[in-house]
Design a protein around this motif. Sequence first.
Motif, mmCIF file in Angstrom:
data_model
loop_
_atom_site.group_PDB
_atom_site.id
_atom_site.type_symbol
_atom_site.label_atom_id
_atom_site.label_comp_id
_atom_site.label_asym_id
_atom_site.label_seq_id
_atom_site.Cartn_x
_atom_site.Cartn_y
_atom_site.Cartn_z
ATOM 1 N N PHE A 347 0.862 -1.150 0.042
ATOM 2 C CA PHE A 347 -0.063 -0.007 0.101
ATOM 3 C C PHE A 347 0.891 1.259 0.081
ATOM 4 C CE2 PHE A 347 -2.295 3.423 2.319
ATOM 5 C CZ PHE A 347 -2.904 3.625 1.509
ATOM 6 N N LEU A 348 1.841 1.256 0.773
ATOM 7 C CA LEU A 348 2.728 2.317 1.010
ATOM 8 C C LEU A 348 3.695 2.716 -0.298
ATOM 9 C CD1 LEU A 348 3.762 2.149 4.508
ATOM 10 C CD2 LEU A 348 2.070 3.773 3.669
ATOM 11 N N ALA A 349 4.250 1.459 -0.901
ATOM 12 C CA ALA A 349 5.358 1.832 -1.841
ATOM 13 C C ALA A 349 5.276 0.740 -3.057
ATOM 14 C CB ALA A 349 6.611 1.366 -1.134
ATOM 15 N N GLY A 350 4.044 0.041 -3.343
ATOM 16 C CA GLY A 350 3.811 -0.719 -4.371
ATOM 17 C C GLY A 350 4.771 -2.175 -4.311
ATOM 18 N N ILE A 351 5.241 -2.508 -5.530
ATOM 19 C CA ILE A 351 6.183 -3.770 -5.529
ATOM 20 C C ILE A 351 7.198 -3.650 -4.577
ATOM 21 C CG2 ILE A 351 7.296 -5.394 -6.993
ATOM 22 C CD1 ILE A 351 5.424 -4.758 -9.167
ATOM 23 N N PRO A 352 7.944 -2.610 -4.551
ATOM 24 C CA PRO A 352 9.165 -2.763 -3.740
ATOM 25 C C PRO A 352 8.720 -2.712 -2.230
ATOM 26 C CG PRO A 352 9.304 -0.870 -5.470
ATOM 27 C CD PRO A 352 7.919 -1.523 -5.560
ATOM 28 N N GLY A 353 7.709 -2.099 -1.901
ATOM 29 C CA GLY A 353 7.322 -2.326 -0.730
ATOM 30 C C GLY A 353 6.930 -3.542 -0.115
ATOM 31 N N ALA A 354 6.127 -4.137 -0.815
ATOM 32 C CA ALA A 354 5.705 -5.629 -0.630
ATOM 33 C C ALA A 354 6.894 -6.414 -0.659
ATOM 34 C CB ALA A 354 4.721 -6.205 -1.675
ATOM 35 N N LEU A 355 8.089 -6.128 -1.443
ATOM 36 C CA LEU A 355 9.313 -7.040 -1.360
ATOM 37 C C LEU A 355 10.084 -6.876 -0.314
ATOM 38 C CD1 LEU A 355 11.419 -8.716 -3.219
ATOM 39 C CD2 LEU A 355 12.404 -6.811 -3.977
ATOM 40 N N PHE A 356 10.227 -5.625 0.271
ATOM 41 C CA PHE A 356 11.111 -5.596 1.432
ATOM 42 C C PHE A 356 10.524 -5.264 2.758
ATOM 43 C CE2 PHE A 356 13.095 -2.895 -2.154
ATOM 44 C CZ PHE A 356 14.271 -3.763 -2.346
ATOM 45 N N ALA A 357 9.161 -5.494 2.948
ATOM 46 C CA ALA A 357 8.344 -5.583 3.880
ATOM 47 C C ALA A 357 8.842 -6.428 4.959
ATOM 48 C CB ALA A 357 6.839 -5.558 3.769
ATOM 49 N N VAL A 358 8.955 -7.887 4.531
ATOM 50 C CA VAL A 358 9.225 -8.929 5.497
ATOM 51 C C VAL A 358 10.661 -8.839 6.056
ATOM 52 C CG1 VAL A 358 9.325 -11.350 5.892
ATOM 53 C CG2 VAL A 358 7.189 -10.577 4.721
ATOM 54 N N PRO A 359 11.753 -8.749 5.326
ATOM 55 C CA PRO A 359 13.124 -8.475 5.724
ATOM 56 C C PRO A 359 13.417 -7.350 6.521
ATOM 57 C CG PRO A 359 13.100 -7.956 3.447
ATOM 58 C CD PRO A 359 11.720 -8.751 3.786
ATOM 59 N N VAL A 360 12.652 -6.279 6.311
ATOM 60 C CA VAL A 360 12.657 -5.243 7.240
ATOM 61 C C VAL A 360 11.863 -5.315 8.597
ATOM 62 C CG1 VAL A 360 11.907 -2.626 7.573
ATOM 63 C CG2 VAL A 360 13.027 -3.297 5.378
ATOM 64 N N VAL A 361 10.655 -5.830 8.721
ATOM 65 C CA VAL A 361 10.218 -6.200 9.737
ATOM 66 C C VAL A 361 10.787 -7.179 10.614
ATOM 67 C CG1 VAL A 361 8.129 -7.330 10.872
ATOM 68 C CG2 VAL A 361 7.849 -5.521 8.912
ATOM 69 N N ALA A 362 11.213 -8.391 9.915
ATOM 70 C CA ALA A 362 12.206 -9.448 10.583
ATOM 71 C C ALA A 362 13.405 -8.682 11.291
ATOM 72 C CB ALA A 362 12.242 -10.369 9.630
ATOM 73 N N THR A 363 13.932 -7.918 10.523
ATOM 74 C CA THR A 363 15.388 -7.431 11.075
ATOM 75 C C THR A 363 15.125 -6.264 12.312
ATOM 76 O OG1 THR A 363 16.382 -7.502 8.941
ATOM 77 C CG2 THR A 363 17.484 -6.167 10.468
ATOM 78 N N VAL A 364 14.315 -5.566 12.077
ATOM 79 C CA VAL A 364 13.775 -4.813 13.144
ATOM 80 C C VAL A 364 13.419 -5.337 14.436
ATOM 81 C CG1 VAL A 364 12.308 -2.679 13.821
ATOM 82 C CG2 VAL A 364 13.511 -2.537 11.564
ATOM 83 N N ASN A 365 12.496 -6.459 14.218
ATOM 84 C CA ASN A 365 12.342 -7.171 15.120
ATOM 85 C C ASN A 365 12.938 -7.713 16.138
ATOM 86 O OD1 ASN A 365 10.013 -8.753 16.910
ATOM 87 N ND2 ASN A 365 11.007 -10.343 15.904
ATOM 88 N N VAL A 366 13.991 -8.343 15.807
ATOM 89 C CA VAL A 366 15.114 -9.315 16.116
ATOM 90 C C VAL A 366 16.180 -8.205 16.888
ATOM 91 C CG1 VAL A 366 16.725 -9.428 14.274
ATOM 92 C CG2 VAL A 366 16.679 -11.355 16.139
ATOM 93 N N MET A 367 16.346 -6.873 16.151
ATOM 94 C CA MET A 367 17.220 -5.994 16.952
ATOM 95 C C MET A 367 16.564 -5.576 18.002
ATOM 96 S SD MET A 367 18.546 -3.954 13.314
ATOM 97 C CE MET A 367 19.330 -2.836 14.243
ATOM 98 N N THR A 368 15.268 -5.114 18.032
ATOM 99 C CA THR A 368 14.588 -4.408 19.200
ATOM 100 C C THR A 368 14.606 -5.248 20.307
ATOM 101 O OG1 THR A 368 13.226 -3.189 17.461
ATOM 102 C CG2 THR A 368 12.332 -3.518 19.808
ATOM 103 N N ASN A 369 14.260 -6.667 19.976
ATOM 104 C CA ASN A 369 14.246 -7.706 21.042
ATOM 105 C C ASN A 369 15.605 -8.109 21.539
ATOM 106 O OD1 ASN A 369 11.405 -7.825 20.903
ATOM 107 N ND2 ASN A 369 11.708 -9.768 19.223
ATOM 108 N N TYR A 370 16.653 -7.755 20.759
ATOM 109 C CA TYR A 370 17.912 -8.177 21.520
ATOM 110 C C TYR A 370 18.418 -6.928 22.413
ATOM 111 C CZ TYR A 370 22.746 -9.219 21.391
ATOM 112 O OH TYR A 370 24.170 -9.694 21.647
ATOM 113 N N VAL A 371 17.909 -5.831 21.937
ATOM 114 C CA VAL A 371 18.362 -4.529 22.764
ATOM 115 C C VAL A 371 17.543 -4.477 23.856
ATOM 116 C CG1 VAL A 371 18.616 -2.052 23.014
ATOM 117 C CG2 VAL A 371 19.329 -3.331 20.959
#
Length: 391
Positions: A347-371
């Motif tokens: 919805f926010l960025a079309g095809i690139p947004g759908a492509l990068f959504a999961v890796p961004v969410v996964a990376t931010v999630n594990v970084m936040t939990n680690y800190v």
Amino acid sequence: MTFGRRKTASARLVPDEVETAKKRADASVPVGMRIAGAWSWRILAILAVVAVFIFLVSQLREIVVPFMVAILLAALLVPFVQFLQRHRWPKWLAVAVAEISLIAIVSGLVVLVVLQVRSGFPDLQKQTVQAYADLKQSLLDSPLHLTNADINNYLGQALAAIQKDSQALISGAVSVGSSAGHFLAGLLLTLFATLFMLIDGKGIWRWFVRLFPRKARAAFDSSGRVGWVTLTNFVRVQIFVAFVDAVGIGLGAYILGLFFGGFPLVIPIAVAVFLGSFIPVVGAVLTGVLAVFVALIYLNPFAALLMLAVVILVQQIEGHILQPFIMGNAVKVHPLAVVFAVAAGGFLAGIPGALFAVPVVATVNVMTNYVARGEWRTNPDPTLKDALRDA
């Protein structure tokens, strides 16, 4: 002197009275309201930062998208480069082999798809025109009593609806590469960024960490390394999932062709499914529709139904086996969060947004939990397996 002392004493009472009034006012507010207010302004501040970040990314998308693609490619190639170095390959040679191999594989797939489409497209186009004519004649002869004007009107409405629903995805693709020049510039940026990440990725990361305050560098550095491990796992697992989807749908199309006199464009369909599967959950289904369309046009409706059953079967295998067990263990993100992340990114960025959504969410999630767990204080080496436990 006495008057001055009294004046000073009375002046000192003013701040105390103000402080007392503030305390009385705070005491008059219910505890739940104070807690809700404290949470509210913090949430608003976080949303404001996220909104500014999204705005900047949208304005610089022609630079951000190639950079994000380069990060994913580097996450894929860095383990390969390290493997070659462990076997006593010089670093420059390992990097060169990795980059050249990537270019060769992608170029080979593009050439193969182009050759297959050129050989099969004329016949498919002819079959499409014939199928449309047969369908139109069937509707004219049906008990519905449709006319040519009715059919053209319904067809126009269907095309308008498809165009409207796909506008968000198409706009994302067009915004990234609206011309050959933009596409070539993005490709060169991706290749150069990938090359420099392979050559001096650690140096680039150290420079980035130094941008943060000194007290926050240790936590951010360790969490970033954990995020990198998660991103590397995601890329490798996603390639495996995409390969399974492509083989499943491509093999199903090929087997159907054996029973119905041949199935055209099997290889381009398999490549399209492979690339589309990098958008989790929906990518394989959307690209699998191409196989159903080809079966409907080139073969018959029964073959199209069988092809649709194959696509659904592959999607069920991905959704109930590959995503929960393999992808879930790799990225530590619930499948429901994956669905909403893909939807929000599209919805926010079309095809690139759908492509990068999961890796961004996964990376931010594990970084936040680690800190948040404070493991960076006791376990500064996040490459250890126990650092990612329950991340």
